[in-house]
Design an enzyme around this catalytic site. Structure first.
Site, PDB file in Angstrom:
ATOM      1  N   THR A   3      48.884  39.460  36.642  1.00  0.00           N
ATOM      2  CA  THR A   3      48.199  39.804  35.398  1.00  0.00           C
ATOM      3  C   THR A   3      48.678  41.184  34.950  1.00  0.00           C
ATOM      4  O   THR A   3      49.521  41.802  35.595  1.00  0.00           O
ATOM      5  CB  THR A   3      46.678  39.829  35.590  1.00  0.00           C
ATOM      6  OG1 THR A   3      46.297  41.007  36.335  1.00  0.00           O
ATOM      7  CG2 THR A   3      46.192  38.596  36.338  1.00  0.00           C
ATOM      8  N   CYS A   4      48.076  41.691  33.884  1.00  0.00           N
ATOM      9  CA  CYS A   4      48.485  43.010  33.407  1.00  0.00           C
ATOM     10  C   CYS A   4      48.133  44.107  34.400  1.00  0.00           C
ATOM     11  O   CYS A   4      48.745  45.172  34.394  1.00  0.00           O
ATOM     12  CB  CYS A   4      47.850  43.305  32.046  1.00  0.00           C
ATOM     13  SG  CYS A   4      46.039  43.299  32.053  1.00  0.00           S
ATOM     14  N   ASN A   5      47.160  43.863  35.265  1.00  0.00           N
ATOM     15  CA  ASN A   5      46.701  44.911  36.183  1.00  0.00           C
ATOM     16  C   ASN A   5      47.009  44.664  37.644  1.00  0.00           C
ATOM     17  O   ASN A   5      46.749  45.537  38.468  1.00  0.00           O
ATOM     18  CB  ASN A   5      45.195  45.122  36.023  1.00  0.00           C
ATOM     19  CG  ASN A   5      44.853  45.911  34.788  1.00  0.00           C
ATOM     20  OD1 ASN A   5      45.571  46.844  34.444  1.00  0.00           O
ATOM     21  ND2 ASN A   5      43.793  45.526  34.106  1.00  0.00           N
ATOM     22  N   ARG A   6      47.545  43.501  37.989  1.00  0.00           N
ATOM     23  CA  ARG A   6      47.804  43.228  39.411  1.00  0.00           C
ATOM     24  C   ARG A   6      48.880  42.168  39.589  1.00  0.00           C
ATOM     25  O   ARG A   6      49.053  41.291  38.723  1.00  0.00           O
ATOM     26  CB  ARG A   6      46.514  42.805  40.121  1.00  0.00           C
ATOM     27  CG  ARG A   6      45.910  41.502  39.649  1.00  0.00           C
ATOM     28  CD  ARG A   6      44.584  41.216  40.356  1.00  0.00           C
ATOM     29  NE  ARG A   6      43.593  42.213  40.013  1.00  0.00           N
ATOM     30  CZ  ARG A   6      43.160  43.172  40.846  1.00  0.00           C
ATOM     31  NH1 ARG A   6      43.618  43.237  42.077  1.00  0.00           N
ATOM     32  NH2 ARG A   6      42.268  44.051  40.454  1.00  0.00           N
ATOM     33  N   HIS A  59      38.887  40.117  49.653  1.00  0.00           N
ATOM     34  CA  HIS A  59      39.575  40.709  48.503  1.00  0.00           C
ATOM     35  C   HIS A  59      39.643  39.729  47.339  1.00  0.00           C
ATOM     36  O   HIS A  59      39.370  40.102  46.186  1.00  0.00           O
ATOM     37  CB  HIS A  59      40.985  41.131  48.906  1.00  0.00           C
ATOM     38  CG  HIS A  59      41.775  41.734  47.787  1.00  0.00           C
ATOM     39  ND1 HIS A  59      41.489  42.983  47.261  1.00  0.00           N
ATOM     40  CD2 HIS A  59      42.829  41.249  47.059  1.00  0.00           C
ATOM     41  CE1 HIS A  59      42.330  43.248  46.277  1.00  0.00           C
ATOM     42  NE2 HIS A  59      43.145  42.216  46.136  1.00  0.00           N
ATOM     43  N   PRO A  68      35.575  39.673  32.062  1.00  0.00           N
ATOM     44  CA  PRO A  68      35.402  38.228  32.202  1.00  0.00           C
ATOM     45  C   PRO A  68      36.692  37.419  32.259  1.00  0.00           C
ATOM     46  O   PRO A  68      36.645  36.230  32.550  1.00  0.00           O
ATOM     47  CB  PRO A  68      34.598  37.860  30.943  1.00  0.00           C
ATOM     48  CG  PRO A  68      35.019  38.879  29.933  1.00  0.00           C
ATOM     49  CD  PRO A  68      35.256  40.148  30.706  1.00  0.00           C
ATOM     50  N   GLN A  92      42.151  33.765  34.931  1.00  0.00           N
ATOM     51  CA  GLN A  92      43.510  34.031  35.411  1.00  0.00           C
ATOM     52  C   GLN A  92      43.692  33.546  36.848  1.00  0.00           C
ATOM     53  O   GLN A  92      44.756  33.044  37.215  1.00  0.00           O
ATOM     54  CB  GLN A  92      43.797  35.524  35.290  1.00  0.00           C
ATOM     55  CG  GLN A  92      43.887  35.991  33.839  1.00  0.00           C
ATOM     56  CD  GLN A  92      43.830  37.499  33.691  1.00  0.00           C
ATOM     57  OE1 GLN A  92      43.246  38.203  34.519  1.00  0.00           O
ATOM     58  NE2 GLN A  92      44.429  38.018  32.628  1.00  0.00           N
ATOM     59  N   GLY A  97      50.914  37.749  20.148  1.00  0.00           N
ATOM     60  CA  GLY A  97      50.591  36.950  21.327  1.00  0.00           C
ATOM     61  C   GLY A  97      49.315  36.174  21.089  1.00  0.00           C
ATOM     62  O   GLY A  97      48.288  36.755  20.755  1.00  0.00           O
ATOM     63  N   ALA A  98      49.363  34.847  21.269  1.00  0.00           N
ATOM     64  CA  ALA A  98      48.195  34.011  21.013  1.00  0.00           C
ATOM     65  C   ALA A  98      47.677  33.356  22.284  1.00  0.00           C
ATOM     66  O   ALA A  98      47.070  32.291  22.247  1.00  0.00           O
ATOM     67  CB  ALA A  98      48.535  32.948  19.967  1.00  0.00           C
ATOM     68  N   GLY A  99      47.905  34.045  23.417  1.00  0.00           N
ATOM     69  CA  GLY A  99      47.312  33.582  24.666  1.00  0.00           C
ATOM     70  C   GLY A  99      45.851  34.002  24.730  1.00  0.00           C
ATOM     71  O   GLY A  99      45.275  34.462  23.742  1.00  0.00           O
TER      72      GLY A  99
END
Length: 425
Positions: free
Chosen positions: A47-50, A97, A113, A118, A187-189
């Site tokens: 994802t964008c953060n991990r 985790h 949320p 994801q 982006g349309a996700g």
């Protein structure tokens, strides 16, 4: 077999490192296939953060090292830089985790949320690639289940702020409000659609939606009351926009500095704010050097995380206790699988030995009646059953203990059972 997780997130690595290790959806089947050289099960959460790899392996230390070497080669990161950013978890810590991640407790914006969806998408990708069996499916199903319970029974969901909302709020704060402004979402996700909804609710007078697939842009535009824009209209869209939120899954830059510089030349008196929430990044970093343009990447959303920590303090105790119960339940099942396998192997081994010795003894006796044969069979079976009763009872009793795998390994090695090669590893 052992569970391991190898990964990094916003707390251990900045976006420059995360984007090097990110696995775009188009590359997932290839990378998952590569990981089967080291693991029987593999799921990738990117994802964008991990970026996290959940694996079922034979030997945690050996196979983790092989996976790290693979990641270094694929990303081009020096090994020392990779090791400084990556964490390796084993066994129970993996379960805990993943439950915390899925619940949103490990998100940059606590309780956001989008993460559960994801995680679900990551599981489906693994299933589609054929790298998910009973173990990984049970792990992810349990994590998704506890996430739903925590969200339903605690205030985390009520206090949550999504990445999309935080991106729009950051732009709104920088511009001094969005009333009468023009918004552009690229982006349309799921993240892009959410950003479009938040932007519309924040009062933009015009909302442009751009996607690589014009149909997706049209569907999102119809949903939120915006206008679909094709990629060919990028220059005009940038010239019109006051706030841009870019959230594509492209493996390369989609907004170049030259394009932004050209758009700014057409509107020199209007500032432009660009928030790039994609990993890998959608926007060339040089954009922040253009006069009148402010660029934020996903790491700039950390301020929203600080605000959401209040919700975490209020709700963490309840969430943590539910997570611990889920961890205990999964580990009991996990150890029970190993015990069940070695018990079945032990019984089968004893039965083979019993039958072999009975046939040998009856052959030596010569002619015997059916009744005599039945008595010998019954007596030998009773002896085996009595000899195995206590070991089996003890193994099952210890199935939820931390030492269960050691007992399984020991029994397997003592009796040279088929499961000895993988038990406890």
């Amino acid at each position: 077999m052992q569970l391991i997780e190898i990964g990094l997130d916003h707390a251990t690595a900045d976006v420059a490192v995360r984007e090097r290790l990110a696995v775009p959806s188009v590359d997932l089947p290839i990378v998952l296939s590569d990981l089967t050289r080291f693991a029987s099960d593999a799921v990738i959460l990117s994802t964008c953060n991990r970026v996290e790899l959940y694996l079922v392996v034979e030997d945690a230390a050996r196979d983790a090292e092989q996976v790290l070497a693979y990641l270094a080669g694929r990303s081009g990161l020096p090994r020392e830089r990779l090791d400084a950013a990556v964490s390796v978890r084993v066994g129970e810590e993996v379960v805990r985790h993943l439950c915390r991640v899925t619940t949103g407790l490990e998100s940059m914006i606590v309780g956001e949320p989008e993460i559960a969806g994801q995680v679900r998408t990551a599981l489906r990708a693994g299933e589609a690639a054929g790298t998910v069996s009973v173990a990984a499916r049970r792990l992810f199903d349990d994590a998704l289940g506890i996430a739903g319970q925590v969200r339903a029974s605690s205030g985390i969901g009520r206090h949550a702020v999504s990445v999309s909302a935080a991106a729009v709020k950051l732009g709104e704060r920088t511009l001094g409000g969005l009333d009468g402004k023009v918004g552009l979402v690229i982006g349309a996700g799921s993240v892009g659609r959410a950003a479009a909804r938040v932007m519309k609710a924040a009062g933009v007078s015009r909302l442009l939606i751009e996607s690589r697939r014009i149909v997706s842009a049209q569907e999102t535009a119809a949903e939120v009351g915006g206008e679909a824009a094709g990629m060919d209209d990028r220059a005009a869209a940038l010239a019109a926009a006051d706030l841009v939120v870019s959230a594509t899954s492209a493996p390369h830059v989609v907004i170049r500095a030259d394009a932004v510089r050209a758009s700014m030349a057409e509107r020199p008196d209007r500032p432009l704010v660009v928030v790039d929430v994609a990993v890998p990044r959608d926007v060339e970093p040089e954009v922040r050097e253009i006069d009148g343009c402010t660029l934020f990447d996903v790491d700039a959303l950390a301020t929203a995380r600080e605000a959401s920590l209040v919700a975490r303090r209020l709700e963490a105790a309840n969430a943590e206790s539910q997570i611990e119960r889920a961890v205990e339940k999964f580990m009991s099942w996990w150890h029970g699988r190993s015990v069940a396998t070695v018990v079945a192997d032990l019984v089968a081994h004893a039965e083979r030995v019993r039958q072999s010795e009975v046939e040998r003894s009856l052959a030596r006796l010569g002619a015997t009646t059916e009744r005599e044969r039945a008595l010998v069979e019954a007596a030998s079976a009773a002896i085996v059953k009595k000899l195995l009763h206590h070991p089996i009872v003890e193994l099952k009793r210890r199935s939820a203990d931390d030492e269960a795998e050691q007992w399984v390994r020991t029994i397997g090695e003592l009796f040279a059972l088929p499961s000895a090669g993988s038990a406890g590893r």
